[in-house]
Design a protein around this motif. Structure first.
Motif, PDB file in Angstrom:
ATOM      1  N   GLU A 173      73.426  68.902  68.822  1.00 22.68           N
ATOM      2  CA  GLU A 173      72.654  67.784  68.290  1.00 22.68           C
ATOM      3  C   GLU A 173      72.727  66.642  69.294  1.00 22.68           C
ATOM      4  O   GLU A 173      73.804  66.093  69.541  1.00 22.68           O
ATOM      5  N   LEU A 174      71.593  66.282  69.894  1.00 18.07           N
ATOM      6  CA  LEU A 174      71.560  65.293  70.970  1.00 18.07           C
ATOM      7  C   LEU A 174      70.705  64.092  70.550  1.00 18.07           C
ATOM      8  O   LEU A 174      69.559  64.269  70.107  1.00 18.07           O
ATOM      9  N   PRO A 175      71.211  62.865  70.706  1.00 27.70           N
ATOM     10  CA  PRO A 175      70.395  61.677  70.386  1.00 27.70           C
ATOM     11  C   PRO A 175      69.182  61.578  71.307  1.00 27.70           C
ATOM     12  O   PRO A 175      69.213  62.039  72.450  1.00 27.70           O
ATOM     13  N   LYS A 176      68.123  60.966  70.809  1.00 27.16           N
ATOM     14  CA  LYS A 176      66.937  60.763  71.618  1.00 27.16           C
ATOM     15  C   LYS A 176      67.267  59.857  72.802  1.00 27.16           C
ATOM     16  O   LYS A 176      68.100  58.974  72.717  1.00 27.16           O
ATOM     17  N   GLY A 177      66.600  60.083  73.932  1.00 29.41           N
ATOM     18  CA  GLY A 177      66.841  59.271  75.111  1.00 29.41           C
ATOM     19  C   GLY A 177      66.614  60.065  76.374  1.00 29.41           C
ATOM     20  O   GLY A 177      66.182  61.217  76.342  1.00 29.41           O
ATOM     21  N   SER A 178      66.921  59.443  77.512  1.00 26.52           N
ATOM     22  CA  SER A 178      66.737  60.072  78.815  1.00 26.52           C
ATOM     23  C   SER A 178      68.069  60.604  79.331  1.00 26.52           C
ATOM     24  O   SER A 178      69.106  59.947  79.187  1.00 26.52           O
ATOM     25  N   TYR A 179      68.017  61.773  79.975  1.00 23.29           N
ATOM     26  CA  TYR A 179      69.225  62.448  80.449  1.00 23.29           C
ATOM     27  C   TYR A 179      68.981  63.043  81.829  1.00 23.29           C
ATOM     28  O   TYR A 179      67.827  63.162  82.296  1.00 23.29           O
ATOM     29  N   PHE A 180      70.069  63.444  82.484  1.00 23.35           N
ATOM     30  CA  PHE A 180      69.998  64.275  83.671  1.00 23.35           C
ATOM     31  C   PHE A 180      71.202  65.212  83.663  1.00 23.35           C
ATOM     32  O   PHE A 180      72.187  64.977  82.955  1.00 23.35           O
TER      33      PHE A 180
END
Length: 824
Positions: free
Chosen positions: A82-89
């Protein structure tokens, strides 16, 4: 001054509004959590699958770690949760190659495939690189609970039996018998293979394994059909350390333990690995004197026997594991492993028993007894194996195993009845015995896996053979002369063959639903033969029986934060070889032991429902019913004798609730807690006048906390506690628990570690038990061991630090290796 009605209404309204706002914010947060899967493939600089590379998912805002994964053998990885919305790399690291960073991407409702990531060679020298990795104390996986020992501060100086006392849901009684979730019949594996021994010999073997030899302990409550069907309570798999580094490297360490007397252990490991060969070895040695107290209070035939004694064990032991693996090409590899242990022990006991009449409780005599038992155990296991694996999901494993177990033991037992002044000798009886045991184990197995119907099919066959030879020679010692007592001497041989076949199939039907199902068939042929001076009809017992053991599991992702799992399995426990020997063995002046040739296997049906919340909180509710449960029964013989034998109880039922979760309290403080509660009911009618109906609700907890005081200094506190419980359906024990504390300091640029621990700080790890059948006779016992110790450990690692693991395998010495039982 009383508040006005208006103020009361306003305050009440404010509380309701605040609760609504808090609830609304909570659901907003949950709504912002997305269940995602991020996949990809990683190739190293030489275009090989980058096995064991680290894949880290990082947030754009502050580069903080969200989740991580390891690259599999075929180069693929998967990050799911379960990952919160947003930008990742994503950052990928592999020792010897330069770090790789992906472009930024946003979390959406769709899964993300990062494709193939190609790493490049690092342009700096290896000695410029520093990698720090730390495993969690406890890992909760879909099919097991893993207790990581390597790097665990409060594991310093422990042996395997002491570590198991700390494992969540594991209990160990005064005789070092192991139960899991309040059920006996636990099978102990070493590196996916059975431990070869049971009872006192299993305890001796586990005591010889030091924490420096152990990487992790896995608790598997419902094994699949691929595993042997043995193990009513499931499987405890002890994973030994494997050196995973390229080139030549190793480690050396030593521990000093201060209890009532000093104790020592040391270990050494050496490994060499290149692209084709992996050669590895581990050696450890331990030495020390261990003291236990043993108190037994019994009432029989209107007499009170109150015994207080001390047992001493002066022992030295060695353990060795060595192996070689050769990679023929990208699909084929072969290997050979040899491991074993040598234990040389001088065990002795000294006791003083007062004898009195129940009516007036006046002591009329004493029994002064001692027992000297020198013994030596040698256990060796050999495995040769072949493995084929391709890129289409096909995998073939072939294992051939051979094991030997040799136990040499003798005993000298003087017993002296004296008057109340303890000077006048009333009677004296002296005995000697010699009891060697030789066991040979052979088995072979073939396992095959392939993709089928969008799932994976596993199937295999296995044949196991066991041959045991037990000799018991008994002497009466009269006027310092030894006289062989042919009526008390015997020889017992036992042969057994188990033929098994299984299939298992698992498939992910959708993003929400997956399942696994399997069936195992086992056919058992056995023959036990007792050779004695006066033959009896029960001296030879032969059996031939076939059983089916189904297993199944279903996993369902209800939503982003909740996952349900349902597991079922049917299992068997066959009697220990020595428990089938019907001959009567004199343990001491008042106690005899006799096997039961008609002891039947015990069968269990287990079902477990699990719930996982946000990949964090894990709750399980399980029920099991065991029929023909093994139980060690104490009963009376004549006026003042007690005999011990094994019977099958009608049934035992267990209902258990287990809750566990990691505790990320702060960046410098992490922990774990496990809480359990169990309802157990035992029922049996052994024979007329001897009924057992015992039930109890028991509960307990385990918790461990690690504190990062500074970069090179840490501290750990751990503890467990168990409420009163019933063991084997016949013994009710009182509460017990312990607390350990330790500190760790990194030295020598991080290559060295110094650990100082204090175990059982408050000296509460003491046992106290009573028979559940006091109307027949009263038997109470209590005791303690050197549980409080100050331990100092130093470990140093040397050589190349580039990491790559050897292939993991199960060799198949399973049920056979776990049923050997002998001892003092």
């Amino acid at each position: 001054m009383r508040p006005s009605i208006c103020n009361v209404v306003i305050n009440y309204t404010n509380k309701i509004i605040m609760r609504i706002l808090i609830t609304f914010c909570f659901f907003c947060i949950l709504n912002n959590i997305m269940a995602q899967k991020i996949t990809g493939k990683v190739m190293d600089a030489e275009n090989h699958p980058a096995e064991f590379a680290n894949v880290l998912l990082l947030q754009k805002a502050d580069s903080s770690l969200v989740k991580g994964a390891l690259v599999a053998e075929n180069g693929t990885f998967e990050i799911e949760g379960e990952l919160p919305k947003g930008s990742y790399f994503v950052k990928v690291t592999l020792m010897g190659d330069a770090p790789f960073f992906t472009p930024l991407f946003d979390i959406t409702d769709k899964n993300i495939d990062l494709g193939t990531i190609q790493l490049k060679k690092m342009n700096i020298e290896l000695n410029e690189v520093s990698i720090i990795a730390k495993k969690p104390l406890i890992e909760i996986r879909s099919d097991k609970l893993v207790m990581n020992v390597e790097g665990n501060l409060n594991s310093t100086g422990y042996n395997a039996i002491e570590l198991l006392r700390k494992a969540p849901g594991v209990m160990i009684d005064k005789d070092d018998n192991i139960s899991l979730k309040a059920k006996n019949g636990t099978i102990v594996y070493i590196d996916g293979r059975p431990s070869n021994v049971q009872g006192k010999d299993l305890a001796a073997f586990l005591k010889s394994l030091q924490a420096t030899d152990i990487e992790a302990i896995e608790l598997i409550s419902n094994p699949s059909a691929k595993y042997d069907a043995a193990g009513n309570a499931g499987i405890i798999n002890i994973r030994l350390k494997k050196n995973r580094k390229i080139g030549t490297n190793g480690n050396v360490g030593a521990t000093i333990k201060l209890g009532k007397t000093p104790k020592y252990d040391a270990n050494f490991g050496l490994n060499y690995r290149n692209q084709k060969w992996n050669l590895y070895s581990n050696y450890s040695i331990y030495q020390g004197n261990y003291e236990k107290s043993l108190n037994i209070y019994r009432i029989q035939d209107n007499r009170i026997f109150d015994q207080k004694g001390i047992n001493n064990s002066n022992e030295i032991g060695h353990n060795l594991k060595a192996g070689a693996e050769y990679t023929i090409d990208s699909k084929n590899s072969i290997g050979f492993i040899v491991n074993g242990g040598l234990n040389d022990e001088a065990w002795s006991s000294n006791s003083r028993m007062s004898i009195s009449n129940v009516k007036n409780n006046i002591v009329d005599s004493f029994l002064i007894a001692s027992n000297t038992v020198p013994n030596k155990r040698l256990n060796l296991n050999y495995n040769t194996n072949y493995r084929y694996v391709d890129t289409f999901g096909h995998e073939l494993n072939i294992d051939l195993n051979y094991g030997t177990y040799n136990f040499k033991s003798s005993s000298f037992q003087p017993n002296k009845y004296v008057a109340t002044n303890e000077l006048d000798v009333l009677n004296e009886y002296v005995y000697k015995n010699n009891a060697p045991i030789n066991i040979h184990l052979m088995n072979g197995k073939i396992d095959w896996e392939q993709n089928l119907w969008k799932g994976k099919l596993s199937t295999g066959v296995k044949i196991s053979k066991v041959s045991t030879e037990n000799v018991f020679d008994f002497w009466d010692v009269i006027n310092n002369q030894d006289f062989l007592n042919i009526n008390r001497s015997n020889k017992f041989n036992y042969d057994e063959q188990v033929n098994a076949a299984y299939f298992s199939y698992n498939r992910k039907i959708s993003e929400k639903l997956s399942f696994q199902t399997g069936l195992r068939m086992e056919n058992t042929l056995s023959k036990g033969a007792l050779i004695q001076e006066n033959p009896q009809p029960e001296d030879i017992v032969e059996r031939n029986y076939t059983d089916l053991f189904p297993s199944a599991s279903v996993t369902y992702n209800i939503n982003k934060t909740n996952t349900l799992g349902l597991n079922y399995s049917r299992r068997i426990d066959r009697p220990n070889y020595q428990d089938l020997n019907p001959f009567e063995n004199k343990l001491d002046e008042l106690t005899y032991q006799k096997g039961n040739p008609f002891l039947k296997p015990q069968y269990s049906n287990n079902i477990e429902l699990t719930h996982t919340f946000m990949s964090f909180l894990n709750t399980s509710l399980s029920y099991s019913k065991t029929t023909d449960l093994f139980s060690q029964i104490f009963d009376t013989v004549g006026r003042s004798k007690t005999y011990i034998t094994n019977y099958n109880l009608n049934s035992q039922q267990n209902l258990s609730l287990n809750i566990n979760a990691p505790l990320p309290i702060a960046k410098w403080w992490e922990g774990f807690i496990n809480v359990w509660i169990n309802k157990q009911f035992n029922n049996a009618t052994l024979y007329k006048g001897f009924d057992i109906n015992a039930s109890i609700i028991s509960y307990g907890f385990y918790s461990e906390h690690s504190f990062k005081l500074r970069k090179d200094l840490s501290m750990q506190v751990s503890g467990w506690w168990n409420s009163p419980t019933i063991w084997g359906g016949t013994w009710k024990s009182k509460p017990m628990g312990t607390i350990d504390i330790g500190v760790e300091k990194k030295v020598l640029n991080g290559d060295g570690t110094i650990k100082l621990t204090l175990t059982d700080v408050f000296f509460t790890n003491r046992w106290n038990s009573a028979s559940v059948n006091p109307e027949r006779f009263v038997l109470n016992g209590s005791g303690s061991h050197e549980s409080r110790q100050l331990r100092l450990n130093f470990t140093y690692r040397f050589g190349n630090k580039e990491v790559k693991d050897q292939r993991a395998r199960k060799t198949g010495m399973e049920e056979d290796n776990n049923r050997i039982k002998s001892g003092k």
